[in-house]
Design an enzyme around this catalytic site. Structure first.
Site, PDB file in Angstrom:
ATOM      1  CG  ASP A  36       7.902  55.998  66.610  1.00 17.00           C
ATOM      2  OD1 ASP A  36       9.004  55.573  66.938  1.00 17.00           O
ATOM      3  OD2 ASP A  36       7.729  56.941  65.820  1.00 17.00           O
ATOM      4  CE  LYS A  58      13.431  60.252  67.622  1.00 11.34           C
ATOM      5  NZ  LYS A  58      14.296  60.435  68.704  1.00 11.34           N
ATOM      6  CG  MET A 170       4.017  67.360  66.635  1.00 12.77           C
ATOM      7  SD  MET A 170       5.606  67.015  65.863  1.00 12.77           S
ATOM      8  CE  MET A 170       5.231  67.258  64.120  1.00 12.77           C
TER       9      MET A 170
END
Ligand code: SAH
Length: 249
Positions: A36, A58, A170
């Site tokens: 990742d 991603k 996030m």
């Protein structure tokens, strides 16, 4: 042919010394390493020289490998006898899609092993000396996402009233809505708040402010994603936390 297996490995928030011994072993056993984009590339030194490395980043808004493709790839590799280490930032089950991948792999009849990692909400806050559940200051810690797939907001009012330290993942893009929701929910504007970008890495940057001043403080300090935001009295323990809070008081 003997089937392979998939390890869903948490690589921690950045510093490779925060990998578990199990993560080191799983990466070292792998024929294929799926990486990742938040994973420190230094972990590749733990892989075998002949291991195949596939980058499957991603990051929000960027070109990324579709989730269904990654899941199919893992099933196909394991069916051809390969050992796969799917290496994710932090912990695979904390905002890491580990659950979805585990279900997809099991549905495909593939053996899966979860290798827990140090989640950013623990590792990055600790790197700033913030004791997230300090006794008598709070009654727990909540890990929250500031970015949900359907745009649905967490219940900020309930979180403001809950008495736990809030650690938001996030959250940079939605910061104003998050702060607004918490203020509306009754959290005092002077509540200590911190943002830490690239925590545990040499590029770590952080800022301590009050809840209402966090957005401006982050902009002034040039702090962007990936960052964790921590809100609660425990932020006073942060490196330079007292000083920063005294300055804005
Ligand atoms: N599974 C991961 C989280 C993935 S979601 C974990 O358990 O940590 C990605 C978010 O994690 C980022 O937007 C940021 O909020 C946080 N994050 C991950 N690594 C970080 C780091 N080194 N410093 C600050 N925040 C980080």
């Amino acid at each position: 042919m003997k089937q392979g297996k998939v390890y869903l490995v948490g690589a921690g928030p950045g510093d490779v010394e925060l990998l578990t011994l199990k993560a080191v072993r799983a990466i070292g056993e792998a024929d294929v390493v799926l990486l990742d984009d938040l994973v420190n590339r230094e972990v590749l030194r733990l892989a075998r020289p002949q291991a195949k490395v596939v980058e499957v980043g991603k990051r929000g808004g960027c070109r990324s490998t579709p989730q269904a493709f990654i899941e199919k790839l893992m099933v196909r590799l394991a069916r051809t006898g390969k050992t796969v280490a799917r290496v994710k930032g932090g912990d695979p089950f904390v905002f890491g899609r580990g659950g979805e991948e585990m279900v997809a792999l099991r549905a495909g009849g593939i053996e899966v092993e979860i290798v827990s990692g140090v989640t950013a909400g623990m590792g990055v806050t600790a790197a700033m000396d913030i004791p997230v559940t300090h006794r008598e200051i709070c009654n727990g810690v909540s890990f929250i996402t500031g970015h949900t797939r359907d745009g649905h907001q967490p219940d900020w009012r309930a979180l403001a009233a809950g008495g736990t330290t809030l650690v938001i993942y996030m959250g940079v893009a939605n910061l104003d809505a998050i702060v607004g929701g918490l203020l509306e929910g009754g959290l005092p504007a002077a509540t200590p708040a911190a943002a830490i970008q690239n925590g545990t890495l040499p590029s770590q940057k952080s800022v301590v402010a009050t809840l209402s001043g966090l957005s401006v403080a982050m902009a002034n300090a040039g702090i962007g994603s990936p960052a964790v935001i921590v809100i609660g009295e425990v932020v006073r323990f942060a490196q330079s936390g007292q000083m920063a809070l005294a300055a804005v008081a």
